[in-house]
Structure formats: C-alpha cells, structure tokens
Write a protein that holds these residues in place. Structure first.
Motif, PDB file in Angstrom:
ATOM      1  N   UNK A 177     -10.248  23.405  -0.917  1.00 22.80           N
ATOM      2  CA  UNK A 177      -9.466  23.526   0.316  1.00 22.80           C
ATOM      3  C   UNK A 177      -8.017  23.907   0.015  1.00 22.80           C
ATOM      4  N   UNK A 178      -7.631  23.868  -1.260  1.00 29.29           N
ATOM      5  CA  UNK A 178      -6.253  24.197  -1.641  1.00 29.29           C
ATOM      6  C   UNK A 178      -6.235  25.581  -2.285  1.00 29.29           C
ATOM      7  N   UNK A 179      -5.775  26.573  -1.537  1.00 26.75           N
ATOM      8  CA  UNK A 179      -5.695  27.941  -2.037  1.00 26.75           C
ATOM      9  C   UNK A 179      -4.271  28.465  -1.863  1.00 26.75           C
ATOM     10  N   UNK A 180      -3.916  29.385  -2.708  1.00 25.55           N
ATOM     11  CA  UNK A 180      -2.568  29.945  -2.692  1.00 25.55           C
ATOM     12  C   UNK A 180      -2.538  31.232  -1.883  1.00 25.55           C
ATOM     13  N   UNK A 238      -4.412  17.224   1.386  1.00 24.85           N
ATOM     14  CA  UNK A 238      -3.795  15.955   1.776  1.00 24.85           C
ATOM     15  C   UNK A 238      -3.910  15.712   3.276  1.00 24.85           C
ATOM     16  N   UNK A 239      -4.065  16.795   4.046  1.00 18.71           N
ATOM     17  CA  UNK A 239      -4.197  16.649   5.496  1.00 18.71           C
ATOM     18  C   UNK A 239      -5.612  16.286   5.916  1.00 18.71           C
ATOM     19  N   UNK A 240      -6.519  16.152   4.936  1.00 16.15           N
ATOM     20  CA  UNK A 240      -7.875  15.704   5.235  1.00 16.15           C
ATOM     21  C   UNK A 240      -8.839  16.806   5.616  1.00 16.15           C
ATOM     22  N   UNK A 241      -8.478  18.065   5.396  1.00 14.98           N
ATOM     23  CA  UNK A 241      -9.370  19.176   5.728  1.00 14.98           C
ATOM     24  C   UNK A 241     -10.591  19.172   4.808  1.00 14.98           C
ATOM     25  N   UNK A 242     -11.754  19.428   5.381  1.00 18.25           N
ATOM     26  CA  UNK A 242     -12.965  19.642   4.603  1.00 18.25           C
ATOM     27  C   UNK A 242     -13.172  21.140   4.417  1.00 18.25           C
ATOM     28  N   UNK A 262      -0.148  22.127  14.306  1.00 24.73           N
ATOM     29  CA  UNK A 262       1.251  21.704  14.399  1.00 24.73           C
ATOM     30  C   UNK A 262       1.611  20.651  13.360  1.00 24.73           C
ATOM     31  N   UNK A 263       0.605  19.973  12.765  1.00 28.79           N
ATOM     32  CA  UNK A 263       0.884  18.904  11.803  1.00 28.79           C
ATOM     33  C   UNK A 263       1.104  19.426  10.386  1.00 28.79           C
ATOM     34  N   UNK A 264       0.880  20.736  10.192  1.00 26.09           N
ATOM     35  CA  UNK A 264       0.986  21.293   8.842  1.00 26.09           C
ATOM     36  C   UNK A 264       2.317  22.017   8.656  1.00 26.09           C
ATOM     37  N   UNK A 269       0.830  -1.207   0.000  1.00 24.00           N
ATOM     38  CA  UNK A 269       0.000   0.000   0.000  1.00 24.00           C
ATOM     39  C   UNK A 269       0.859   1.249   0.000  1.00 24.00           C
ATOM     40  N   UNK A 270       0.269   2.316  -0.489  1.00 22.26           N
ATOM     41  CA  UNK A 270       0.945   3.607  -0.606  1.00 22.26           C
ATOM     42  C   UNK A 270      -0.065   4.702  -0.294  1.00 22.26           C
ATOM     43  N   UNK A 271       0.256   5.586   0.641  1.00 19.38           N
ATOM     44  CA  UNK A 271      -0.634   6.690   0.972  1.00 19.38           C
ATOM     45  C   UNK A 271      -0.399   7.842  -0.003  1.00 19.38           C
ATOM     46  N   UNK A 272      -1.457   8.227  -0.691  1.00 19.50           N
ATOM     47  CA  UNK A 272      -1.414   9.383  -1.586  1.00 19.50           C
ATOM     48  C   UNK A 272      -2.587  10.280  -1.256  1.00 19.50           C
ATOM     49  N   UNK A 273      -2.275  11.567  -0.991  1.00 18.68           N
ATOM     50  CA  UNK A 273      -3.288  12.534  -0.548  1.00 18.68           C
ATOM     51  C   UNK A 273      -4.072  12.013   0.651  1.00 18.68           C
TER      52      UNK A 273
END
Length: 814
Positions: free
Chosen positions: A637-640, A480-484, A665-667, A171-175
């Motif tokens: 959820x992905x903004x610049x 990728x951190x699972x934010x909604x 702290x995880x970001x 297995x491989x975790x992606x996003x």
C-alpha cells in the motif's frame, strides 16, 4: 627519579624561556597527536565497538545471507533464522535487527520515527537492561501482530515524555496501532544499526504492522532479516562459520525451492554490509593513513625546530660538557624536554579528539524527518592507550636524533666555532634538509590524493545515473492510515490520473521503490527458457514494480520493444521489461523480446529491453535487473509517486496536497524532493572522504609551510655573519635574495619529485573510492605541484626579505 624530576624542571624553564619555539612545537604536535586520536575514536566508536553498553563485541558478528553466483548480500528468512538458532551449538545467541520507519502519533501530532523490529531475546542477548520496565519476553516474538508492545529510547523518553517516571504502561500509536510501552532503554544505547539511532523497538511478532509488503514470519523465501550472531567463549569465527555452512547445506537439501544456492555468512562488525559501517570502513582506513602522515610531518617539523634550536644552545651544551656532564646525560635531558612537549601536546590532542568525536555527523546529509544520524566517536581506555603509545613513539621520532646531534660536541673545536652559513655544509644542515624533504614529499602525497578524490566527487555528481534526477518524488502514507490493498489500489489509480492533469506535469508514475533509496528491491529466483545455470547455483535477480510511464518519467530509454501500458493489469498475461545487462547474460546472441522468464511460479513474457541504469550507487557494477507492471503486482500500500515537471518541489506540493485531500481529507503528502537529493545522500562516503582528506591535507600543507619557514628563518639568522661579509664584498640584495631562496626552492622541488614518485604508488590504495579518475591523473598531480610550490615560495620569501633590511656593518659584528 630525582634526576628525571630535575630534568623536567629544567625542561619547563627552557620552554618558558623560548615561548615562540614552545608554542610552535606544541601546535604542530597537538595537531598531529589530536588528529590521530580523533580518527582512532571514530574507528573505535563506529567500526570496532560501535554499540555502547554491549559487552564482548569481539564475539559479535553480522549475520548475512548470500546466493552463490550472485554478487552482494541478501537477508535471511524468519524460518531459516529459527532453524539456525535451534541447530547451532557453537553460537551463544542470534538476534534480529531490522530498521524501518513508523508514523508516530501523540494526540493530534504525527511524525516519522525510526523503529527496530527485533527478536524477543534482543536486549537479553546484548546484555543491555532497560533503565525502566523490561525488555521483551520470549513469547512476545511469535504470533501474527499478537504483541503490540514497545521499548522506547532514552531520547524519546526525554524529548517526548519529559522523563515521565510513570511511562511504563502508557500507550503509543505507531502505524495506526496502539502499542504499550514496557521499557526505556539506557541513555547511551542507541540500537545496533550504525548510522541511525533507534527511537523504538518492537518484537518480530509485529513485523506485518511495520512492513508494507505483508506477513513474512512463515515465508521461507522472504529474505528480510538483518541480524547478528554472538559466538560462545573460546569459539573461533572459522569454527562457527563451518557449522553455519553445514546447517545451510542441510536447509538447501530440505527446502530446494527456496534455499538452493543460499548460504549464511558471519561478517566482522566493521564490514557489516547492511548499515553504515561497511560504507565508511574504507574511508576511515584512508583517513587513518592520512593522519599518520600528518603526524610524521608534525614530528619532522618539531625535529627541525629542535635541530635549529640546538645551534642556539651550542654554548650551553659545551659548558655542560666542560663541567663534567656525560653525553648520555645530555641526551637524556634533551629527550626529557621532548617528552615534556609531547605530553603537553597529547593532553591537548585528547581534548581536540574529544571535541571532534561527533564531528562526522556534520559531514552527512540532514537526516530524514524523525530520524537521528549517529556516528559517535568513542574515547575509552583503548584509544587513550594507543594515544599514549603515539605520544611516546612521536617523542622518539622527533626528539632522539636532534638530541644525539646536539650532544655530539667536540670541546676543542666548539670553543672556536662560528655560526653556520646560509648554504650550511654541516651534518645538522643536511639532516634539516632531509626532514624538509620528508615534509614536502608527504604533503605532496596528501594534496595529490585530495585532488583525485575531489575530481572523482565532481565527476560522480555530474555523471548521469541513467535516469533524470530532476524528477520529483513524494509518498502518501496509506499504510499508517489503515488502507488495505484493494482500497490503496483504487486511491493510487485515481491520484495518478489527477496528478497527470496538473499544470506543469509532463509525466507521472508510481513505483514501489525509488532508485538510490534505502528500501530493498524485490528479489526472487528465476528460471530462463534455454538457459542452463551452473550446478548448485540459483539465478536470482532483483526487480521493482512500476506503472506505465515510469520510463518516460525517469527518462530511461527503451532500446527495444515497448514500455508498460495502462492496460497491463491482472487481466493480461504477466509481463516484464529487462535491462541490457540481463538480456546479455541470459540471452546472449539472441533477441530477448518475446522470450519468457519464470518468477515465483509465474512465466512472464519480455515485452521490452531498457537501457541500464544505476539502482543503488553511481559506482556499482551493472547487474541484471527487470521491471514488472505494478498493476499486475500490487503487493504494497506504500508506493512512491514520481513526477516529471519543471516546477520546484515546493511549488508542486500545494497542488499535490489539494488533489490528495480531494480523495481523502485525512491524508497529506510527504514532503516532495528531487531524486538528486537521494543520490547525494547515498554518495556520502565519497563526500566524507574528500572532506576528511582535504581537511587533513590542508593541515599537512600548513605544517610543511611552517617547517620550511622555520628552517629558512633559522638559516638566515644563523648565517647573518656570512651574509654581511658577502654584502661587504659587493654582493647586491638581489644576489643575496637569490642565494637564500635557491636553497629553499631546491629542497621544495626535490621533495615534490620524491613525493610524486611515492604518490604514484600510494594513490592506488584509494582506487575503490575513485569514479572515472585514474590514480595517476595529471590534473591532480599538477594542481598539487602548483599549490605546494606556491606555498613553499611564500615560506622561503618571507625570511629572505630580511636581507633587504640587513646592515652589513652590524652583521659583521655578530
């Protein structure tokens, strides 16, 4: 055959007897043939057959969407793609190929990697079989996030998994989603996106996992698909296009709200608009023309050397004719010697081409972390066959005329002939002069073209794209951190407030897409109060979602109205800011402020008009564009993050990381960079054109200088007796220098005049690569004149200086 072998052996002996001539001739021909072979390998490997291991690429076409009345292209929606696949009878298969990025996790490591979202039939339709495991099954392409499986590239298998033979099933975790590895692609297969190598492939059922803008497999209005169509054997592109047009018309009739004005086009691989092929086609076409001119210059060089050498072999030719050899026999011998030179040079040229086959990667900007630039040359039997043809043609080009001239000997006069003079009135001298004119003329064309492209690149770099390129950009990967959406909205609001209080920060804003990025802007059909579009045309305009202070941060002036405010959120009626081009097109002669535009069933009030800016390239035509408040349209959820600051990106990173860690702290932030870096990445085709044309232009100048030097050197050597006689009659050294130099410089000036006239016509062909530079720019032409004249002066001066060391008594005895 026996005679031919005899000629070959004799030719080898002649080459060994004249090592200086042989080395110089081989150098010229190797450069000429090698550069042609190298560019042919790039054209073959990037434009014509860009996908190794994929058969029948001549039946493969890019499938793109277009909208009537709107320039450029767009994608296909998934429901449209399915309908095309079901309804078509002339196309063998359709495939989806959408490149995106993913955060790749292994243990405690995480990095970015390129991933392809592909249809389930991807590997089967392309005829590519994984070397381990399998491709995707038909059922794995449907469902919402239902099949977290992946095929990995050979490079990932080698670098990350160390050729693990038991990789299937791991297995491989992606996003943030666990994917099961089901296959390993072959070593030479890098995917079907020219320019970047894929690291992973996932089926279309996982689209939402890798797309921050939500689920799209059931949305007919979401045009995100890039793909290809493969024709059935015997079907022409025109027949298949006619069928696609018929299907598109039916879809337009059945689904007018989403498909009005929408069409689907088959585009040749070398014109593919959604990858690097379309951007690099014109550059490689110009480069092919340039290296062909280099080959002509090389052939003219060798012809001149052979003509000059024929005078030294005049006694040999006379004796062979006197002993009974026919003229055709002499021509065959001399052409065989030329063929021998050409064959040796062709072998060296193929070696040069093989060595340079991946050289284009060096001209491109460094890849983003986790991505691999891929612009490979392909040396296959086709390239070798064309190179062999170039070898034969160049032999006829440079060897046949000198051979005919050398064999044209009058026995009665040849025995009494003297060496030619410096001014040389013979036909051989006139032919040598004509060849020098060709070299100088072609070199001038290349130098002028290089000057035009270089000026264009400088002006393009110095030109403003309509926004401040010193603005710093960064991104926090919440996806990728699972934010909604709700959680991401709170995070971005808090982060923006914190960043604006940092020391050195003048302004900050958020945007879903930054200018000049490879991400796509939002796009939708629009309806404008009081504007009646032409029949069967659906006005469609692109837009981006931005926060307040966006225009302040990027330095885009608001020419009328106001900028967005923090209070422009979902609690107020929908708003929009349009650019000047959109205002002029849809509200010509009116004030657009306060007017309304309908987008996706929402009427938006126009509160501002912004000055035009560039969105994709500096040379794009101004197009209608508008902006909407991000706080009203939080769809990703992905903004610049954009920051206007005098600090360097490295200096701001530490402060930015501290504020992000205070919120979570995880970001961690992405590596900050100035927008100028992004602008430079997108301008790669112009930089590549300057690099290639400049390199080959310098090579042509070098060959022309060698040719002029060789002609003048042979002229001085052959005119030794005449020069000695002139010295004995009282001519001074300055007089002789002037005599020798005048001939070479007259040839140079004549060649420059001819070259300037030709360049006036030829440089029009590179007009599409020029930015605010006329194809007849006097600075470029003047610089070409000065450089070429200076090189020619040196090439003529060096042989002429031998006159100062000449002894007239010894010269008269020659």
């Amino acid at each position: 055959m026996q005679t031919f072998l005899q000629d070959l052996r004799f030719g080898f002996r002649m080459l060994r007897r004249s090592p200086g001539f042989s080395i110089l001739a081989l150098l010229c021909l190797t450069l000429g043939i090698g550069t042609n072979a190298a560019v042919l390998s790039w054209i073959e490997g990037i434009l014509i057959r860009p996908y190794p291991l994929v058969p029948h690429q001549d039946r493969m076409f890019a499938l793109v969407g277009t909208t009537r009345g709107v320039p450029g292209h767009n994608g296909l929606s998934y429901p449209d793609f399915v309908d095309l696949e079901k309804s078509s009878t002339l196309l063998e298969s359709f495939i989806i190929d959408r490149i995106t990025g993913t955060t790749l996790s292994v243990g405690d490591r995480a990095e970015r990697a390129s991933v392809g979202i592909v249809s389930a039939n991807y590997f089967d339709a392309l005829g590519v079989r994984p070397i381990l495991g399998r491709g995707f099954r038909a059922d794995e392409g449907t469902g919402r996030n239902a099949h977290p499986v992946t095929v990995i590239s050979y490079r990932i298998w080698k670098d990350r998994y160390n050729f693990d033979p038991n990789i299937i099933g791991r297995t491989q975790f992606m996003n943030g989603v666990q994917h099961t590895i089901i296959g390993v692609a072959p070593e030479r297969f890098h995917g079907t996106f020219v320019g970047y190598s894929f690291s992973f492939w996932v089926p279309t059922s996982m689209q939402e996992t890798f797309d921050t803008t939500g689920y799209k497999l059931e949305d007919r209005g979401a045009r995100w698909i890039e793909g290809y169509a493969i024709l059935k054997p015997g079907v022409s592109r025109q027949q298949a296009q006619a069928e696609l047009n018929s299907i598109s018309q039916r879809l337009e009739k059945d689904f007018p709200d989403t498909n009005r004005g929408h069409e689907n086009q088959l585009v040749p691989l070398w014109k593919t608009p959604f990858n690097g092929a379309g951007n690099i086609t014109s550059t490689l076409a110009i480069t092919m023309a340039v290296v062909f001119l280099v080959l002509l210059i090389a052939c003219a060089n060798v012809s001149n050397l052979l003509l000059a050498r024929s005078l030294l072999r005049r006694h040999e030719m006379t004796m062979r004719l006197a002993l009974g050899a026919g003229r055709s026999r002499l021509v065959r011998q001399l052409v065989t010697e030329g063929l021998l030179l050409s064959l040796i040079a062709a072998v060296g040229g193929i070696a040069v081409a093989y060595w340079c086959r991946n050289a284009l990667v060096l001209a491109f900007p460094p890849p983003l972390p986790g991505t691999v630039i891929d612009y490979p040359g392909q040396i296959d039997w086709r390239v070798l066959g064309v190179s062999a043809g170039i070898c034969m043609a160049s032999t006829l080009l440079f060897a046949l005329v000198p051979a005919i001239r050398a064999s044209d000997v009058d026995l009665s006069n040849a025995l009494k002939a003297e060496a030619g003079g410096v001014l040389g009135g013979s036909s051989r001298s006139r032919l040598r002069s004509a060849l020098v004119l060709v070299q100088v003329s072609l070199s001038f064309i290349l130098l002028a073209g290089t000057g035009l492209l270089l000026q264009s690149l400088i002006k393009m770099r110095n030109a403003s794209p309509g926004f401040n390129t010193n603005t710093v950009s960064s991104v926090v990967d919440l996806f990728s951190a699972g934010y909604k959406l709700d959680r991401a909205k709170i995070f971005h609001t808090q982060l923006l407030d914190r960043v604006r209080t940092l020391p050195g920060v003048e302004a900050a804003a958020l945007t879903r897409v930054i200018p000049f990025s490879y991400n796509v802007f939002s796009s939708a059909p629009i309806e404008v109060d009081g504007y009646q579009p032409p029949p069967n045309e659906q006005p469609t305009v692109e837009y981006i979602e931005v926060t307040e202070d966006y225009f302040t941060t990027l330095g885009i002036p608001i020419v009328s109205g106001r900028e967005f405010m923090r209070t422009d959120d979902e609690n107020v009626p929908p708003l929009a800011i349009i650019n000047e081009t959109m205002a002029a097109k849809y509200w010509s002669g009116k004030n657009a402020l306060g007017q309304r535009v309908k987008v996706k069933d929402k009427w938006m009030q126009i509160v501002g008009i912004a000055k035009n800016a560039n969105y994709r390239t500096k040379i794009e035509t101004p197009m209608p564009f508008f902006y909407v408040p991000l706080r009203q349209n939080f769809i990703s959820v992905r903004n610049n993050l954009l920051i206007r600051t005098r600090e360097t990106p490295g200096a701001i990173m530490q402060s930015l990381a501290r504020e992000i860690h205070a919120l979570d702290a995880a970001l961690a932030p992405g590596v900050p960079y100035r927008l100028q870096e992004q602008v430079d990445r997108v301008s790669y085709s112009q930089r590549l054109a300057v690099t290639l044309v400049g390199l080959f232009g310098a090579m042509a100048l070098f060959l022309a200088a060698i040719g002029l030097y060789a002609v003048m050197s042979y002229s001085v050597a052959q005119g030794t007796r005449e020069l000695g006689l002139r010295m004995a009659l009282g001519a001074g050294v300055k007089d002789l220098l002037r005599l020798v130099m005048s001939r070479g410089l007259r040839l140079t000036i004549a060649g420059i005049i001819i070259g300037a006239g030709a360049a006036m016509m030829v440089t029009r062909s590179i007009g599409n690569l020029l930015y605010k530079v006329s194809p007849r720019d006097p600075i470029a032409f003047g610089a070409a004149f000065v450089i070429l004249f200076a090189i020619a002066f040196i090439a003529c001066l060096l042989p002429a200086l031998r006159v100062k060391r000449m002894d007239p008594v010894r010269a008269l005895r020659v």
